[in-house]
Scaffold this motif. Structure first.
Motif, PDB file in Angstrom:
ATOM      1  N   ALA A 134       0.677  -1.194   0.142  1.00 42.43           N
ATOM      2  CA  ALA A 134      -0.116   0.047  -0.076  1.00 42.43           C
ATOM      3  C   ALA A 134       0.923   1.460  -0.060  1.00 42.43           C
ATOM      4  O   ALA A 134       0.376   2.438  -0.674  1.00 42.43           O
ATOM      5  CB  ALA A 134      -1.100   0.048   1.320  1.00 42.43           C
ATOM      6  N   ASP A 135       2.056   1.179   0.653  1.00 45.33           N
ATOM      7  CA  ASP A 135       2.766   2.441   0.937  1.00 45.33           C
ATOM      8  C   ASP A 135       3.964   2.627  -0.196  1.00 45.33           C
ATOM      9  O   ASP A 135       4.852   3.394   0.058  1.00 45.33           O
ATOM     10  CB  ASP A 135       3.210   2.557   2.198  1.00 45.33           C
ATOM     11  N   MET A 136       3.864   1.678  -1.106  1.00 43.59           N
ATOM     12  CA  MET A 136       5.185   1.622  -2.104  1.00 43.59           C
ATOM     13  C   MET A 136       4.836   2.875  -3.044  1.00 43.59           C
ATOM     14  O   MET A 136       4.000   3.178  -3.757  1.00 43.59           O
ATOM     15  CB  MET A 136       5.111   0.569  -2.962  1.00 43.59           C
ATOM     16  N   PRO A 137       5.971   3.859  -2.900  1.00 45.06           N
ATOM     17  CA  PRO A 137       5.937   4.898  -3.860  1.00 45.06           C
ATOM     18  C   PRO A 137       5.916   4.830  -5.383  1.00 45.06           C
ATOM     19  O   PRO A 137       6.173   3.881  -5.550  1.00 45.06           O
ATOM     20  CB  PRO A 137       7.216   5.737  -3.380  1.00 45.06           C
ATOM     21  N   LYS A 138       4.993   5.537  -5.865  1.00 48.28           N
ATOM     22  CA  LYS A 138       4.664   5.551  -7.371  1.00 48.28           C
ATOM     23  C   LYS A 138       5.925   5.146  -8.082  1.00 48.28           C
ATOM     24  O   LYS A 138       5.951   4.356  -9.017  1.00 48.28           O
ATOM     25  CB  LYS A 138       3.875   6.551  -8.012  1.00 48.28           C
ATOM     26  N   GLU A 139       6.982   5.919  -7.989  1.00 51.93           N
ATOM     27  CA  GLU A 139       8.365   5.859  -8.640  1.00 51.93           C
ATOM     28  C   GLU A 139       8.842   4.406  -8.666  1.00 51.93           C
ATOM     29  O   GLU A 139       9.531   4.108  -9.630  1.00 51.93           O
ATOM     30  CB  GLU A 139       9.118   6.871  -8.237  1.00 51.93           C
ATOM     31  N   PHE A 140       8.397   3.759  -7.849  1.00 50.26           N
ATOM     32  CA  PHE A 140       8.878   2.136  -7.843  1.00 50.26           C
ATOM     33  C   PHE A 140       8.102   1.280  -8.412  1.00 50.26           C
ATOM     34  O   PHE A 140       8.259  -0.167  -8.449  1.00 50.26           O
ATOM     35  CB  PHE A 140       9.189   1.640  -6.400  1.00 50.26           C
ATOM     36  N   LEU A 141       6.739   1.598  -8.745  1.00 47.25           N
ATOM     37  CA  LEU A 141       5.777   0.599  -9.437  1.00 47.25           C
ATOM     38  C   LEU A 141       6.228   0.359 -10.641  1.00 47.25           C
ATOM     39  O   LEU A 141       6.739   1.274 -11.562  1.00 47.25           O
ATOM     40  CB  LEU A 141       4.462   1.271  -9.169  1.00 47.25           C
ATOM     41  N   PRO A 142       5.973  -0.687 -11.119  1.00 44.61           N
ATOM     42  CA  PRO A 142       6.209  -0.949 -12.654  1.00 44.61           C
ATOM     43  C   PRO A 142       5.548   0.080 -13.647  1.00 44.61           C
ATOM     44  O   PRO A 142       4.349   0.479 -13.309  1.00 44.61           O
ATOM     45  CB  PRO A 142       5.374  -2.412 -13.142  1.00 44.61           C
ATOM     46  N   MET A 143       6.385   0.175 -14.690  1.00 44.54           N
ATOM     47  CA  MET A 143       5.807   1.529 -15.537  1.00 44.54           C
ATOM     48  C   MET A 143       5.494   0.706 -16.805  1.00 44.54           C
ATOM     49  O   MET A 143       5.866  -0.340 -17.313  1.00 44.54           O
ATOM     50  CB  MET A 143       7.175   2.196 -15.937  1.00 44.54           C
ATOM     51  N   SER A 144       4.532   1.729 -17.706  1.00 42.41           N
ATOM     52  CA  SER A 144       4.253   1.180 -18.859  1.00 42.41           C
ATOM     53  C   SER A 144       5.245   1.394 -19.788  1.00 42.41           C
ATOM     54  O   SER A 144       6.278   2.054 -19.388  1.00 42.41           O
ATOM     55  CB  SER A 144       3.013   2.176 -19.259  1.00 42.41           C
ATOM     56  N   PRO A 145       5.264   0.899 -20.797  1.00 45.55           N
ATOM     57  CA  PRO A 145       6.309   1.139 -21.982  1.00 45.55           C
ATOM     58  C   PRO A 145       6.738   2.544 -22.065  1.00 45.55           C
ATOM     59  O   PRO A 145       7.961   2.904 -22.489  1.00 45.55           O
ATOM     60  CB  PRO A 145       5.921   0.367 -23.206  1.00 45.55           C
ATOM     61  N   VAL A 146       5.642   3.229 -22.360  1.00 46.70           N
ATOM     62  CA  VAL A 146       5.930   4.545 -22.418  1.00 46.70           C
ATOM     63  C   VAL A 146       6.447   5.539 -21.563  1.00 46.70           C
ATOM     64  O   VAL A 146       7.461   6.195 -21.713  1.00 46.70           O
ATOM     65  CB  VAL A 146       4.388   5.431 -23.017  1.00 46.70           C
ATOM     66  N   GLU A 147       5.933   5.153 -20.234  1.00 49.54           N
ATOM     67  CA  GLU A 147       6.915   5.687 -19.058  1.00 49.54           C
ATOM     68  C   GLU A 147       8.065   5.049 -19.118  1.00 49.54           C
ATOM     69  O   GLU A 147       9.317   5.904 -18.733  1.00 49.54           O
ATOM     70  CB  GLU A 147       6.085   5.484 -17.878  1.00 49.54           C
ATOM     71  N   ALA A 148       8.421   3.860 -19.068  1.00 47.16           N
ATOM     72  CA  ALA A 148       9.742   3.298 -19.063  1.00 47.16           C
ATOM     73  C   ALA A 148      10.648   3.976 -20.092  1.00 47.16           C
ATOM     74  O   ALA A 148      11.973   4.163 -19.893  1.00 47.16           O
ATOM     75  CB  ALA A 148       9.571   1.862 -19.300  1.00 47.16           C
ATOM     76  N   ALA A 149      10.066   4.091 -21.521  1.00 48.02           N
ATOM     77  CA  ALA A 149      10.884   4.740 -22.327  1.00 48.02           C
ATOM     78  C   ALA A 149      11.589   6.075 -21.902  1.00 48.02           C
ATOM     79  O   ALA A 149      12.643   6.615 -22.311  1.00 48.02           O
ATOM     80  CB  ALA A 149      10.090   4.820 -23.766  1.00 48.02           C
ATOM     81  N   GLN A 150      10.375   7.000 -21.352  1.00 43.94           N
ATOM     82  CA  GLN A 150      10.871   8.332 -21.058  1.00 43.94           C
ATOM     83  C   GLN A 150      11.975   8.153 -19.916  1.00 43.94           C
ATOM     84  O   GLN A 150      13.011   9.055 -20.051  1.00 43.94           O
ATOM     85  CB  GLN A 150       9.735   8.803 -20.440  1.00 43.94           C
ATOM     86  N   ALA A 151      11.533   7.371 -18.865  1.00 41.34           N
ATOM     87  CA  ALA A 151      12.604   7.135 -17.978  1.00 41.34           C
ATOM     88  C   ALA A 151      13.978   6.728 -18.309  1.00 41.34           C
ATOM     89  O   ALA A 151      15.115   7.070 -18.163  1.00 41.34           O
ATOM     90  CB  ALA A 151      12.096   6.275 -16.744  1.00 41.34           C
TER      91      ALA A 151
END
Ligand code: SF4
Ligand code: SF4
Lengths: 760, 216
Positions: free
Chosen positions: B195-212
């Motif tokens: 529940a408390d896992m910060p969003k930045e650590f959650l699995p990202m979509s391909p689009v978000e991951a590509a940006q990162a």
């Protein structure tokens, strides 16, 4: 690069005659002619169990062979422990490790120098061992020879048989720095060790719908017993049990289970336990009837607990008082039974036994003994010892009592020595005083199976002890310079898939482990090594003449003397399935009422008072405070502030990591790749204050010396703690630990040193 | 028609690395070639410090960028949505490695094994592969034979649930429903997070991951 194809590999590994190149420490498989074997060969399934950690979980393995070579390891379904972990999977690399020790070796240069080894025959090895040991026996007495097992634990019963038959009571194990002090704490409280504690033992596991509170105290099954986590989590999800996790670290066990996490300062557990007891007593949340009828010393104990108020203990343990209050409230409101799940972290303090007693007593206090959901004692215990040999086989019961006065540890740890339960097949020399035994001429030689000197504090003193012995021989899978540079001879031991003894046992179910591959090179199973040495020493009758049938003979004798009624044929016929030994009567609760907890069959406990002892009459007799007293660690910010000025951090070592067990598996590439170097963990705050970042090389120093490691800045440790994994040859943390011992158990204080860390 | 998917229950992960090692054994991958990983992530400070794990692997993207860039169609998606490699076709150009937003692919360049100069039985098949790209296959072969991915079979934390997400009666479909698992948009991976896992650590979509990845 030179590449050996699979076909060549098959030939090499199959060839028992594969030569060794004996250059320093590299004993490699040599290349040989390719054999023809199609990779499309059918898969053949065999079964075994894992021994990569501590030889008590027996995690089931399905082994897939092709062309007689182990091709894959999978978990075994429909088995008691049916999950394996990364270490288990990696056993395949250990089996085929080209650096394994394959031949007996004698050294050609003086002890203390990097070993130069010459291959010898088993005949020569055994003749030399027999000459040396019998010579010492004749001149000085058999008791001058120590018999020591480290890892694996498996051959203990066989080595006991060897020691006692030879005439020496001085058999000891690594467990005299590991968990046996918990056992001692149990014996002081209940008179016997009825309960296998620790992450791998059934004792301490909550039962859904029955257990009201589970305290996971200083144990991290997520990394020490991964196979158990899913089952424990199911139990958590099902019942209304509340979980208190006490651990100075933020482990996966904390996030998996904790309703409350008490991240205490290491070494202060005893104070916390006494605080819990105070809350239970003051709120009338203890089992008055049980306490009244079956316990001794309650008044004194209750009085002592009074001083451990939440506020005071919050200060001692350095955790927020609200959290301790929350835990107390859980205990008071939830009621009983409760279970405490503990591990070997407990006794690694100078006050370890008493702290553990303070914790342990919470269970009888709440009437949680031998009731469903509490700490259950097995019904109709069978006559196996803790290592699945039997007291009849190991001869701890018939021979050892006669040799007892020749134990060399009594003057250092009299309680430890006197409390050994020979009836249960136990007789463990406290090995932490090995340097003293050798210095005083009480031990002059040793036979060691899988011993690593790095396990002891101030390792160099133990290395010197081996060096100063007239003769030391050690069996192992590898050449381990930290130990073998100080011994005269090394023997190649067979690894788990190559050996049969002992049986795997889950309560009343036995499984035979048939060897599934031939031993590599000239490696021999440790049980056989014991029989071969015994025979060479002149005890051919007692060891069935040694040889290839040794393991089988040992299994037959063990099963026979255990009284379990199952024979080796029965086990073979059932294999790979196990054989269940049914109870003769009905399962019983509260066996202290009916005589099941005493050797004489009378109601009560096997203690001096016949009762469960809040105040230990054994401790009193030996001049100790009979209460489970709390004492500050010898080395600590509170008890030695002057030391803490230069060394402000608490040195916490000896806990588990997921990829290694102790000093093992550093040879195994898959695991080594997960933690290639010694890691010194410190908190973000501690790191900031020292300008340290993850990956920096740091020096970890104490009053006793310094080692170097890579820093890992991590949340899992407290701001005032260092977490350093042990067993690294290049950074042996035990070199910087004090030789401070618990006076009751003789256990070292691996969890309470003071240290400093700086960037180099 | 089946569509394969996997749930990663990050709340259950105990950081034991069994998934990593089981996978390495099954595929006999070379040193440094890992199809999946376990990465500790942390937040909070003592006495509220937290550590959990990310479980990186191929996310089996829908319209996967690796498939698009592969000039020889060595990378392709199966009818069940599993992104696979045809090693016979792969020319080792490495375009897919660059295109993968998750860095889930490895170009195998070095002819090395774990014990120098020795190929163990389980490594033999992989020892023929050089200058090609390897990645997680969702254990397609085993799955087609009625099995499960190795990481899933062996995970002691029971973090990984695999199966046919088209079948409402499958274990994974029920699990997704029961646990409210979140689909990683544009992939065949679902997750359950603490529940408390910060969003930045959650699995990202391909689009978000590509940006990162681009930001790095
Ligand atoms: S916990 Fe891991 S190392 Fe220990 S017996 Fe099980 S599989 Fe082996
Ligand atoms: S095997 Fe499971 S519990 Fe272990 S690290 Fe992998 S996902 Fe986590």
């Amino acid at each position: 690069m030179l590449k050996v194809s699979r076909r060549t590999f098959l030939k090499i590994a199959a060839a028992t005659g594969a030569g060794a190149s004996v250059l320093g420490k590299n004993i490699l498989f040599q290349s040989a002619d390719p054999v023809l074997a199609a990779s499309t060969s059918p898969e053949v399934v065999k079964y075994s169990h894992c021994v990569q950690c501590n030889h008590t979980p027996f995690c089931g393995m399905k082994l897939i062979f092709k062309d007689d070579k182990l091709y894959r390891i999978e978990k075994r379904s429909d088995y008691n422990n049916n999950l394996i972990c990364a270490k288990g999977v990696a056993a395949i690399q250990e089996l085929y490790d080209p650096e394994r020790l394959l031949y007996p070796m004698k050294r050609t240069n003086p002890k203390g120098e990097p070993g130069q080894w010459e291959r010898i025959s088993w005949d020569e090895a055994l003749t030399t061992i027999a000459d040396k040991l019998n010579g010492i026996k004749e001149k000085h007495g058999a008791e001058k020879v120590a018999f020591i097992t480290g890892d694996p634990k498996e051959p203990r019963s066989a080595l006991m048989r060897l020691a006692y038959t030879f005439g020496s009571p001085n058999f000891g194990t690594e467990s005299s720095t590991c968990f046996l002090a918990l056992d001692l704490s149990n014996k002081l409280t209940f008179g016997k060790n009825h309960f296998m504690t620790g992450p791998c033992g059934p004792g301490g596991n909550p039962v859904p719908g029955k257990t009201k509170v589970a305290i996971f105290w200083g144990t991290n099954p997520a990394w020490s017993a991964p196979f158990s986590v899913a089952g424990l989590r199911n139990a958590k999800e099902k019942g209304d049990c509340k979980y208190i996790v006490v651990d100075p670290r933020v482990t996966p066990t904390v996030h998996t289970f904790a309703d409350v996490h008490l991240q205490i300062r290491p070494g202060t557990d005893g104070a916390l336990a006494l605080c819990f007891a105070k809350a239970l007593i003051e709120n009338d949340a203890y089992d008055k009837e049980f306490v009244e009828k079956w316990t001794h010393g309650f008044e004194e104990y209750a009085e002592y607990c009074k001083q451990f108020t939440v506020e005071k203990v919050a200060e001692i343990c350095d955790v927020p008082a609200e959290r301790i209050q929350e835990a107390c409230d859980i205990l008071v409101k939830q009621g009983s039974p409760i279970v405490c799940k503990t591990a070997a972290a407990w006794p690694h303090h100078v006050n370890g036994v008493n702290s553990h007693r303070a914790m342990w007593l919470l269970m009888p206090l709440t009437g949680s003994l031998d009731v469903p959901g509490g700490l259950k004692v097995p019904d109709e215990p069978m006559d196996f010892d803790m290592w699945n040999g039997s007291p009849g086989f190991s001869r701890a019961r018939d021979l050892l009592p006669k040799l007892d006065d020749k134990r060399v540890d009594r003057k250092y740890v009299p309680i430890w020595a006197d409390m050994e339960d020979y009836y249960a097949g136990q007789g463990n020399l406290q090995l932490n005083f090995l340097p003293e035994y050798v210095r005083d001429g009480e031990i002059k030689a040793c036979v060691a199976l899988g011993v690593n000197a790095m396990m002891w504090p101030q390792t160099q003193e133990y290395q010197k002890a081996f060096q100063d012995m007239e003769f030391a021989v050690s069996a192992d899978f590898y050449i381990r310079p930290q130990t073998h540079d100080y011994v005269d001879m090394i023997l190649p031991a067979a690894m788990s898939f190559e050996r049969a003894c002992p049986v795997a046992r889950f309560g009343r179910k036995l499984f035979l482990r048939e060897p599934v591959v031939e031993p590599a090179g000239e490696a021999r199973p440790d049980y056989r090594i014991c029989c071969d040495i015994g025979t060479a020493l002149g005890f051919g009758d007692e060891f069935w003449g040694g040889g290839e049938k040794s393991e089988e003979n040992c299994l037959i004798e063990t099963l026979k003397t255990s009284g379990c009624g199952v024979t080796l044929e029965d086990l073979r016929a059932a294999s790979p399935e196990g054989v269940v030994i049914p109870l003769k009567g009905e399962p019983q609760d509260k066996k202290y009422e009916t005589g099941g907890l005493r050797y004489d069959g009378k109601p009560g406990f096997e203690t001096p008072t016949g009762k469960m002892e809040f105040t230990s009459e054994v401790l009193r007799k030996y001049g100790f405070d009979p209460l489970p007293i709390y004492k500050e660690p010898t080395q600590g910010p509170v008890s030695s502030p002057e030391v803490a000025k230069d060394f402000p951090l608490i040195l916490n070592s000896g806990s588990r990591v997921p990829m290694y067990t102790h000093s093992k598996q550093r040879h195994t590439p898959w695991l080594r790749d997960l933690m290639p170097e010694p890691i010194c963990r410190l908190s973000p705050k501690a790191a900031r204050e020292r300008g340290i970042e993850t990956g920096d090389e740091v020096e970890l120093s104490t009053q006793f010396g310094a080692i170097r490691a890579k820093a890992e800045v991590t949340n899992i440790v407290r701001d005032d703690c260092i977490d350093m994994f042990h067993g690294w040859e290049q950074a042996n943390v035990n070199l910087v630990h004090a030789r401070d011992f618990d006076p009751i158990s003789g256990f070292p204080s691996y969890k309470e040193g003071l240290c400093q860390v700086k960037k180099v | 028609m089946a569509t394969y998917g996997m749930v990663l229950n990050l709340d259950h992960c105990i950081g034991c690395y069994t998934c990593v090692v089981a996978c390495k054994m099954f595929y006999g991958t070379r040193p440094g070639v890992d199809y999946n990983g376990v990465v500790p992530v942390e937040w909070g400070e003592f006495p509220n410090a937290k550590q959990r794990y990310q479980l990186p692997m191929c996310m089996h993207c829908i319209d996967a960028p690796c498939v698009t860039v592969c000039p020889v169609k060595a990378t392709y998606a199966s009818e069940e949505g599993v992104v696979l490699m045809d090693y016979d076709k792969c020319v080792g150009c490495g375009l897919c490695v660059t295109a993968c937003p998750y860095d889930a692919r490895t170009l195998v360049r070095d002819d090395v094994t774990h014990f120098e100069g020795i190929v163990l039985p389980h490594e033999e098949e992989a020892s023929d592969r050089l200058n090609i790209v390897e990645k997680c296959t969702f254990c397609y072969g085993a799955v087609k034979n009625g099995g499960q991915p190795m990481c899933t079979v062996h995970c002691p934390g029971v973090c990984r649930i695999f199966g046919d997400v088209d079948d409402p009666e499958s274990e994974i479909s029920k699990y997704i429903k029961e646990k409210n698992a979140v689909r990683v948009e544009g992939t065949h991976i679902w997750y359950v997070a603490p529940a408390d896992m910060p969003k930045e650590f959650l699995p990202m979509s391909p689009v978000e991951a590509a940006q990162a990845k681009a930001a790095k």
